[in-house]
Design an enzyme around this catalytic site. Structure first.
Site, mmCIF file in Angstrom:
data_model
loop_
_atom_site.group_PDB
_atom_site.id
_atom_site.type_symbol
_atom_site.label_atom_id
_atom_site.label_comp_id
_atom_site.label_asym_id
_atom_site.label_seq_id
_atom_site.Cartn_x
_atom_site.Cartn_y
_atom_site.Cartn_z
ATOM 1 N N LEU A 71 52.359 2.648 -50.364
ATOM 2 C CA LEU A 71 51.375 3.190 -49.623
ATOM 3 C C LEU A 71 49.899 2.864 -50.536
ATOM 4 O O LEU A 71 50.057 3.405 -51.597
ATOM 5 C CB LEU A 71 51.315 4.504 -49.173
ATOM 6 N N HIS A 72 48.845 2.598 -50.003
ATOM 7 C CA HIS A 72 47.703 2.509 -50.900
ATOM 8 C C HIS A 72 46.393 2.572 -50.156
ATOM 9 O O HIS A 72 45.299 2.609 -50.810
ATOM 10 C CB HIS A 72 47.934 1.063 -51.716
ATOM 11 N N ARG A 73 46.525 2.320 -48.727
ATOM 12 C CA ARG A 73 45.304 2.022 -48.164
ATOM 13 C C ARG A 73 44.727 3.570 -48.235
ATOM 14 O O ARG A 73 45.212 4.446 -48.000
ATOM 15 C CB ARG A 73 45.360 1.681 -46.791
#
Length: 367
Positions: A210-212
């Protein structure tokens, strides 16, 4: 003799540019190519974990030029890349600027090249999420609005370009260079240290990335997603290679989930080993959905849209959304072995870069 500037600035670029370098080298070795290249690293991703290991693992040569832009806001990075690349071209211009993907470096170098009268080729042109909250969507649209030649990954991308008024003679459906890289190195994939330390076995763990901002900016949203994953994966280990942005939020949250294992960012060969052998992957990345599709691994995308719809309509990917309440039923199907069986999209066969280089030879040597 024609020279191409190959632009790389961020980790997704390296996976897409590596097979193009290989194809250009192979053409040169055969003695039948008048194409040469200059590799320009903008420095958008500049630390060892985000950049250097990918060059080593994928056999990418040291850049001919590194603009060393480093960190900054979107505007600061864009401006730094544009100023740096302009200086390069003023001193020694090439015959073509080839950009890949949808990162800031892609857009910035395209603008500079076109303003200096140098044509632009966009590898992965035409993809659209229609989500204007994504910086990448702005990068795609701006880049494609000034691109001369488009090398596309899917019929959907081709249709997007046609609707925008791009003529057929500028669109080349070649396949996916990211898949070229995956297929070339699949036999070299290797287990990371956590494979042993966590006693992982094939199909008995999940992978999360996850990075957004919609998912990781804010303690409560991130923890709610992770809690939903932990609660619905039946206690199997969940391996989370933590993006720097996410690591900061996790440290601030300070909450432990027994089955959730945070590990340092992994290199290409180790990360894709985990993906290949996982029960499933939960992600908000676009590129990972392409890799899971080719590897036949179930993929749950925590987004409301995707610029790669073929991974859903053809592949193993499903859009789950960003609401944690939507995860339990999807994870229940995953853990029960009831996920859909996907197929591989057309021309995702490991030969995209060869097609690109062959077409570039025809385009540049005819001009």
């Amino acid at each position: 003799m024609k020279r191409i500037d190959l632009i790389a600035g961020a980790r997704p670029n390296f996976m897409k540019i590596a097979p193009i370098i290989d194809a250009l080298r192979a053409a040169q070795a055969r003695g039948g190519s008048a194409l040469r290249y200059r590799l320009i690293h903008t420095g958008q991703h500049y630390d060892k974990a985000m950049s250097g290991s990918f060059f080593e693992e994928l056999g990418i040569p040291d850049p001919d030029i590194n603009l060393e832009v480093g960190s900054g806001t979107q505007a600061e990075q864009t401006a730094g890349i544009m100023v740096g690349y302009e200086k390069v071209l003023l001193k020694d211009a090439s015959d073509l600027c080839l950009v890949v993907g949808d990162v800031t470096s892609t857009m910035a170098c395209s603008i500079v090249a076109r303003k200096m009268g140098i044509p632009v080729a966009h590898v992965e042109g035409g993809i659209r999420s229609l989500d204007w909250t994504m910086p990448e969507e702005i990068n795609r649209v701006v880049t494609d609005s000034i691109t001369n030649w488009f090398f596309t990954t899917s019929d959907t991308a081709n249709d997007n370009l046609r609707r925008a008024g791009v003529t057929e003679d500028r669109i080349f459906f070649v396949g996916n260079t990211m898949i070229d890289t995956l297929l070339k190195h699949e036999g070299r994939l290797r287990p990371p240290a956590c494979w042993t330390s966590l006693a992982l076995t094939p199909q008995q763990y999940c992978v999360v990335t996850l990075h957004r901002p919609a998912n990781v900016d804010g303690e409560h949203k991130l923890l709610a997603l992770l809690q939903a994953i932990a609660d619905n994966t039946q206690g199997v280990p969940v391996v989370f290679p933590v993006h720097p942005r996410t690591a900061k939020n996790l440290r601030e949250a300070g909450k432990a989930l027994p089955s959730m294992h945070y590990v340092d960012p992994l290199g290409y060969l180790e990360f894709n080993y985990l993906v290949k052998h996982a029960r499933g992957v939960i992600t908000d990345s676009g590129g990972i959905t392409e890799e899971t599709t080719v590897l036949g691994v179930p993929c749950l995308t925590l987004r409301d849209n995707t610029e790669r719809p073929e991974t859903v309509t053809i592949g193993t990917n499903e859009l789950i959304g960003t609401d944690p309440k939507k995860l339990p039923p999807a994870l229940t199907r995953l853990m029960a072995g009831q996920w859909k069986k996907g197929a591989i999209p057309p021309k995702w066969d490991g030969k995209a870069a060869e097609r690109i280089v062959a077409q570039l030879g025809r385009l540049l040597l005819a001009s």
